[in-house]
Write an enzyme that holds these catalytic residues in place. Structure first.
Site, PDB file in Angstrom:
ATOM      1  N   ASP A   6      32.591  28.061  38.433  1.00 30.26           N
ATOM      2  CA  ASP A   6      33.799  28.871  38.561  1.00 30.26           C
ATOM      3  C   ASP A   6      33.951  29.753  37.321  1.00 30.26           C
ATOM      4  O   ASP A   6      33.903  29.254  36.191  1.00 30.26           O
ATOM      5  CB  ASP A   6      35.008  27.935  38.704  1.00 30.26           C
ATOM      6  CG  ASP A   6      36.302  28.684  38.937  1.00 30.26           C
ATOM      7  OD1 ASP A   6      36.258  29.802  39.485  1.00 30.26           O
ATOM      8  OD2 ASP A   6      37.367  28.139  38.577  1.00 30.26           O
ATOM      9  N   HIS A   7      34.108  31.042  37.533  1.00 30.81           N
ATOM     10  CA  HIS A   7      34.291  32.004  36.440  1.00 30.81           C
ATOM     11  C   HIS A   7      33.219  31.877  35.367  1.00 30.81           C
ATOM     12  O   HIS A   7      33.514  31.645  34.194  1.00 30.81           O
ATOM     13  CB  HIS A   7      35.680  31.855  35.813  1.00 30.81           C
ATOM     14  CG  HIS A   7      36.786  32.330  36.695  1.00 30.81           C
ATOM     15  ND1 HIS A   7      37.047  33.670  36.916  1.00 30.81           N
ATOM     16  CD2 HIS A   7      37.686  31.635  37.428  1.00 30.81           C
ATOM     17  CE1 HIS A   7      38.073  33.774  37.744  1.00 30.81           C
ATOM     18  NE2 HIS A   7      38.464  32.562  38.076  1.00 30.81           N
ATOM     19  N   GLU A  23      33.957  39.223  41.964  1.00 28.58           N
ATOM     20  CA  GLU A  23      35.392  39.518  42.009  1.00 28.58           C
ATOM     21  C   GLU A  23      35.619  41.007  41.842  1.00 28.58           C
ATOM     22  O   GLU A  23      35.025  41.652  40.977  1.00 28.58           O
ATOM     23  CB  GLU A  23      36.148  38.756  40.916  1.00 28.58           C
ATOM     24  CG  GLU A  23      37.643  39.035  40.903  1.00 28.58           C
ATOM     25  CD  GLU A  23      38.410  38.175  39.904  1.00 28.58           C
ATOM     26  OE1 GLU A  23      39.510  38.591  39.496  1.00 28.58           O
ATOM     27  OE2 GLU A  23      37.908  37.086  39.538  1.00 28.58           O
ATOM     28  N   HIS A  73      46.244  32.972  37.871  1.00 28.19           N
ATOM     29  CA  HIS A  73      45.743  31.705  37.354  1.00 28.19           C
ATOM     30  C   HIS A  73      46.838  31.033  36.538  1.00 28.19           C
ATOM     31  O   HIS A  73      47.602  31.684  35.840  1.00 28.19           O
ATOM     32  CB  HIS A  73      44.523  31.933  36.452  1.00 28.19           C
ATOM     33  CG  HIS A  73      43.288  32.282  37.193  1.00 28.19           C
ATOM     34  ND1 HIS A  73      42.605  33.462  37.000  1.00 28.19           N
ATOM     35  CD2 HIS A  73      42.600  31.605  38.131  1.00 28.19           C
ATOM     36  CE1 HIS A  73      41.544  33.495  37.780  1.00 28.19           C
ATOM     37  NE2 HIS A  73      41.524  32.381  38.487  1.00 28.19           N
ATOM     38  N   GLY A  74      46.878  29.699  36.635  1.00 28.99           N
ATOM     39  CA  GLY A  74      47.856  28.968  35.831  1.00 28.99           C
ATOM     40  C   GLY A  74      49.117  28.675  36.622  1.00 28.99           C
ATOM     41  O   GLY A  74      49.082  28.432  37.828  1.00 28.99           O
ATOM     42  N   ASN A 117      40.465  28.040  45.611  1.00 29.42           N
ATOM     43  CA  ASN A 117      40.255  27.323  44.356  1.00 29.42           C
ATOM     44  C   ASN A 117      41.531  26.656  43.863  1.00 29.42           C
ATOM     45  O   ASN A 117      42.623  27.223  43.958  1.00 29.42           O
ATOM     46  CB  ASN A 117      39.758  28.297  43.285  1.00 29.42           C
ATOM     47  CG  ASN A 117      38.323  28.707  43.485  1.00 29.42           C
ATOM     48  OD1 ASN A 117      37.841  28.816  44.618  1.00 29.42           O
ATOM     49  ND2 ASN A 117      37.614  28.939  42.405  1.00 29.42           N
TER      50      ASN A 117
END
Length: 290
Positions: free
Chosen positions: A81-82, A133, A187-188, A237
């Site tokens: 991931d990332h 992305e 995110h977060g 995700n």
């Protein structure tokens, strides 16, 4: 059992569900995710994010993830991931990961296309799936995502949304298997209640033939998440809501205990809590009904 991502997500496309990609940073978390999928007889994608390298070094943790995935009784994909740089992505491939997110979304569209195209050609030659992305996912987590860092205000989240015409071009020119799109999540932890642009998502789904991916799912209402699935998202995700789930119960257990508290008991509690949270996610996405 480790399976090809294409086979896993093709079934999701045909049967209209999404597969949960849940990041693991410890052995307890890893086992909790796998046991959740096995109890529900559902496929799952085990994720490891480059941002967690300091707590789960891929040279040590990566082979462990692959080992546990291979022993699972349900279909599993092992995913980076990332992955923010080429060298790290290659490390994941060498560790046995069969799916890589090569995140170059902080570059210009042309640079993003060229970097990801180059990596995809190499990865496909080794039977490894690739996620890219387009647009940029705002982030409240330092080091994850390229648009914003903790403490900076997001003035207008729509400025980060994926443009359908750019998504179409990116998929065509890079050959990626999966595409992360920005349509209202971050995110977060969300400061305000998210409102996803499902109409935009549907348009992107019509314009591309890559499997669509949703990041930043923690805090998104279940009805909106299902709307995203119905609009074409096939991989969702999760980490924040899973990674933070054990904290309060563990604190309570420590504070209320009248006896010595052993780390192994806390580790076992963590695994069980992560398993239950993972089961909630998997069940919501309908993958257990395949």
């Amino acid at each position: 059992m480790i399976v090809a991502l294409k086979d896993m997500l093709e079934d999701a496309e045909q049967r209209n569900y999404a597969v949960a990609c849940i990041n693991a940073t410890t052995y307890e978390g890893l086992r909790g995710i796998i046991e959740a999928a096995e109890e529900l007889n559902a496929p799952v994608i085990l994720g490891h994010a480059q941002v967690h390298e300091s707590v789960a070094p891929i040279d040590e943790f990566g082979p462990l993830v692959v080992q546990e995935a291979a022993k699972a009784t349900v279909p599993v994909v092992v995913h980076l991931d990332h992955g923010m740089d080429y060298e790290y992505a290659i490390k994941a491939v060498r560790a046995g990961f069969n799916s890589i997110m090569y995140d170059c979304s902080n570059l210009t569209l042309e640079e993003n296309i060229e970097e990801v195209r180059r990596f995809t050609e190499l990865a496909h030659g080794m039977g490894v799936a690739v996620e890219g992305e387009v647009g940029c996912m705002p982030s409240n987590i330092v080091g994850q995502g390229g648009c914003t860092e903790f403490g900076k205000e997001i003035v207008n989240i729509r400025d980060y949304y994926t443009k359908p015409e750019e998504a179409k071009r990116f998929v065509k020119e890079t050959g990626v298997d999966m595409l992360t799109v920005s349509f209202g999540t971050v995110h977060g932890v969300f400061v305000d209640k998210p409102e996803l642009d499902i109409e935009l998502l549907s348009e992107i789904h019509k314009e591309t033939d890559a499997y669509l991916v949703m990041h930043g799912s923690s805090g998104v209402d279940s009805d909106q998440m299902l709307s995203a699935v119905d609009a074409g998202v096939r991989k969702i995700n999760h980490y924040t809501n899973v990674g933070t789930a054990p904290v309060s119960p563990l604190m309570k257990a420590v504070q209320q205990s009248k006896n010595p508290v052993y780390y192994h008991d806390l580790a076992k509690m963590s695994k069980d809590i992560i398993k239950e949270k993972s089961k909630e996610i998997i069940a919501l996405l309908r993958s257990h009904m395949r």
